[in-house]
Design an enzyme around this catalytic site. Sequence first.
Site, PDB file in Angstrom:
ATOM      1  N   ARG A 233      -0.522 -27.387  25.465  1.00  7.67           N
ATOM      2  CA  ARG A 233       0.610 -27.209  26.382  1.00  7.67           C
ATOM      3  C   ARG A 233       1.855 -26.912  25.555  1.00  7.67           C
ATOM      4  O   ARG A 233       2.070 -27.520  24.495  1.00  7.67           O
ATOM      5  CB  ARG A 233       0.862 -28.473  27.227  1.00  7.67           C
ATOM      6  CG  ARG A 233      -0.101 -28.679  28.366  1.00  7.67           C
ATOM      7  CD  ARG A 233       0.049 -27.624  29.483  1.00  7.67           C
ATOM      8  NE  ARG A 233      -0.922 -27.822  30.545  1.00  7.67           N
ATOM      9  CZ  ARG A 233      -2.110 -27.224  30.619  1.00  7.67           C
ATOM     10  NH1 ARG A 233      -2.496 -26.377  29.681  1.00  7.67           N
ATOM     11  NH2 ARG A 233      -2.908 -27.454  31.644  1.00  7.67           N
ATOM     12  N   GLU A 262       6.939 -20.765  29.353  1.00  9.26           N
ATOM     13  CA  GLU A 262       6.005 -19.656  29.588  1.00  9.26           C
ATOM     14  C   GLU A 262       5.791 -19.419  31.082  1.00  9.26           C
ATOM     15  O   GLU A 262       5.283 -18.358  31.478  1.00  9.26           O
ATOM     16  CB  GLU A 262       4.643 -19.961  28.946  1.00  9.26           C
ATOM     17  CG  GLU A 262       3.915 -21.088  29.665  1.00  9.26           C
ATOM     18  CD  GLU A 262       2.542 -21.429  29.091  1.00  9.26           C
ATOM     19  OE1 GLU A 262       2.318 -21.234  27.907  1.00  9.26           O
ATOM     20  OE2 GLU A 262       1.708 -21.909  29.872  1.00  9.26           O
ATOM     21  N   HIS A 294      -1.678 -17.782  27.544  1.00  5.09           N
ATOM     22  CA  HIS A 294      -2.448 -18.864  28.186  1.00  5.09           C
ATOM     23  C   HIS A 294      -3.829 -18.345  28.624  1.00  5.09           C
ATOM     24  O   HIS A 294      -4.227 -18.497  29.772  1.00  5.09           O
ATOM     25  CB  HIS A 294      -1.671 -19.418  29.393  1.00  5.09           C
ATOM     26  CG  HIS A 294      -2.024 -20.848  29.676  1.00  5.09           C
ATOM     27  ND1 HIS A 294      -1.087 -21.809  29.965  1.00  5.09           N
ATOM     28  CD2 HIS A 294      -3.218 -21.485  29.705  1.00  5.09           C
ATOM     29  CE1 HIS A 294      -1.686 -22.963  30.175  1.00  5.09           C
ATOM     30  NE2 HIS A 294      -2.992 -22.797  30.016  1.00  5.09           N
TER      31      HIS A 294
HETATM   32  P1  NAD Z   1      -9.558 -34.359  27.100  1.00  2.69           P
HETATM   33  O1  NAD Z   1      -8.948 -35.280  28.109  1.00  2.69           O
HETATM   34  O2  NAD Z   1     -11.034 -34.255  26.997  1.00  2.69           O
HETATM   35  O3  NAD Z   1      -9.014 -34.747  25.632  1.00  2.69           O
HETATM   36  C1  NAD Z   1      -7.691 -35.025  25.347  1.00  2.69           C
HETATM   37  C2  NAD Z   1      -7.662 -35.963  24.143  1.00  2.69           C
HETATM   38  O4  NAD Z   1      -6.296 -36.141  23.767  1.00  2.69           O
HETATM   39  C3  NAD Z   1      -8.232 -37.360  24.447  1.00  2.69           C
HETATM   40  O5  NAD Z   1      -9.171 -37.713  23.454  1.00  2.69           O
HETATM   41  C4  NAD Z   1      -7.013 -38.271  24.424  1.00  2.69           C
HETATM   42  O6  NAD Z   1      -7.291 -39.591  23.953  1.00  2.69           O
HETATM   43  C5  NAD Z   1      -6.118 -37.518  23.439  1.00  2.69           C
HETATM   44  N1  NAD Z   1      -4.701 -37.886  23.551  1.00  2.69           N
HETATM   45  C6  NAD Z   1      -3.995 -38.215  24.651  1.00  2.69           C
HETATM   46  N2  NAD Z   1      -2.717 -38.464  24.319  1.00  2.69           N
HETATM   47  C7  NAD Z   1      -2.620 -38.292  22.983  1.00  2.69           C
HETATM   48  C8  NAD Z   1      -1.556 -38.398  22.056  1.00  2.69           C
HETATM   49  N3  NAD Z   1      -0.325 -38.743  22.443  1.00  2.69           N
HETATM   50  N4  NAD Z   1      -1.814 -38.136  20.750  1.00  2.69           N
HETATM   51  C9  NAD Z   1      -3.069 -37.806  20.335  1.00  2.69           C
HETATM   52  N5  NAD Z   1      -4.115 -37.683  21.177  1.00  2.69           N
HETATM   53  C10 NAD Z   1      -3.895 -37.921  22.483  1.00  2.69           C
HETATM   54  O7  NAD Z   1      -8.888 -32.945  27.363  1.00  2.69           O
HETATM   55  P2  NAD Z   1      -9.462 -31.511  26.963  1.00  2.69           P
HETATM   56  O8  NAD Z   1     -10.367 -31.012  28.052  1.00  2.69           O
HETATM   57  O9  NAD Z   1      -9.955 -31.547  25.568  1.00  2.69           O
HETATM   58  O10 NAD Z   1      -8.119 -30.624  27.041  1.00  2.69           O
HETATM   59  C11 NAD Z   1      -7.067 -30.806  26.117  1.00  2.69           C
HETATM   60  C12 NAD Z   1      -5.866 -30.003  26.568  1.00  2.69           C
HETATM   61  O11 NAD Z   1      -6.161 -28.606  26.496  1.00  2.69           O
HETATM   62  C13 NAD Z   1      -5.487 -30.195  28.045  1.00  2.69           C
HETATM   63  O12 NAD Z   1      -4.659 -31.324  28.219  1.00  2.69           O
HETATM   64  C14 NAD Z   1      -4.757 -28.923  28.367  1.00  2.69           C
HETATM   65  O13 NAD Z   1      -3.380 -29.128  28.119  1.00  2.69           O
HETATM   66  C15 NAD Z   1      -5.295 -27.912  27.352  1.00  2.69           C
HETATM   67  N6  NAD Z   1      -6.038 -26.796  27.982  1.00  2.69           N
HETATM   68  C16 NAD Z   1      -5.640 -25.530  27.676  1.00  2.69           C
HETATM   69  C17 NAD Z   1      -6.310 -24.432  28.205  1.00  2.69           C
HETATM   70  C18 NAD Z   1      -5.912 -23.004  27.870  1.00  2.69           C
HETATM   71  O14 NAD Z   1      -6.326 -22.068  28.566  1.00  2.69           O
HETATM   72  N7  NAD Z   1      -5.134 -22.777  26.820  1.00  2.69           N
HETATM   73  C19 NAD Z   1      -7.398 -24.649  29.072  1.00  2.69           C
HETATM   74  C20 NAD Z   1      -7.784 -25.957  29.352  1.00  2.69           C
HETATM   75  C21 NAD Z   1      -7.099 -27.025  28.795  1.00  2.69           C
END
Ligand code: NAD
Length: 333
Positions: A233, A262, A294
Amino acid sequence: MKVLFYDTKKYDRDSFEEIAGEFPDIEVDYLEADLSVQTAKLAYGYDAICAFVSSDVGTAVVEGLAKVGVKLILMRCAGFNNVDVECANSKGITILRVPGYSPEAVAEHAIALALAVNRRIHKGYIKVRDNNFSLVGLTGANFYKKTAGIIGTGKIGAAMCRICAGFGMKILAYDIYQNPDLDFVEYVSLDRLLAESDLISLHCPLTDDSYHLICKDTIEKMKDNVVLVNTSRGALINTEDLIAGIRNRKFFGVGLDVYEEETNNVFENREDDILETSITARLLSFPNVIVTSHQGFLTKEALEAISRTTFENAAAFETGDIKKENLVGIFAK
Ligand code: NAD
């Protein structure tokens, strides 16, 4: 069940239409317009609406949807920070989402950005098209035997750890919870990860704790010539501090699939617009920065998984057989 689909792009419609035949009881109509107070009224006569990560599903829109009798909000994405969940639940509206459609899609885009910016593929592509076969300015560095620092090791971060391990990199990770599947990863403090990593990739969600996680202070702690990638994000990074860091020659390369402000750009063709901020233009002015729009999620497999789960969510709402992890908030039919 009748579903009204907002903010339809060609790739959405194509992937939903491919699956639609398997769900004959669900009728979908597609709108190009996104949700707003005005367009919420168009959902009159529909049981459900389908919205995306950038749709406005705030209080006024939710109230509008409730007024015209919508009972179900189908989010065709994992995130729901754009939805007023409390308001929807208080109006008896159920919210269902697609929690994990293809972590590899996003992780593969993250490594694509890292490789492209490291090997200056974006520069090489333009040069050769101009018959400029000079190699000056294209020198990269091996990732092999270097250190990858992965911040957030959930579904996408874990996939990124596996990819980086495949490149022969040492993996350092920082997360508030450790992922037991990642026995080849060393969990360390954020400071140590920043100090020792040659590639830093962000995979944690945006929360109050992670807002501007990458800022002047944390950038100063990074190794010189680090490659930084953000597919998570935009607001995880303080862009002004990032730009200052780039100007101070801290980064070898920066790859951004997401960036602050964005929202108005995402998925739109704005080639004739005078943009209201200069953030994108300033980032693109640097030779060692790549920005994509994105698109981390945008693979055939991910789109198919999103369409299938969205249809399954709609069908499950009818039967009452809703998957707990797909439910947002408390209210289920
Ligand atoms: P997920 O919930 O499986 O994993 C997120 C991880 O981040 C967890 O292990 C959690 O403990 C950790 N976390 C939470 N807060 C934290 C902090 N302050 N410091 C360090 N670690 C922390 O999520 P995911 O499915 O792996 O997705 C991750 C991120 O990817 C989403 O939150 C979203 O923002 C982003 N995303 C982007 C796209 C894209 O098209 N670019 C698509 C999907 C998701």
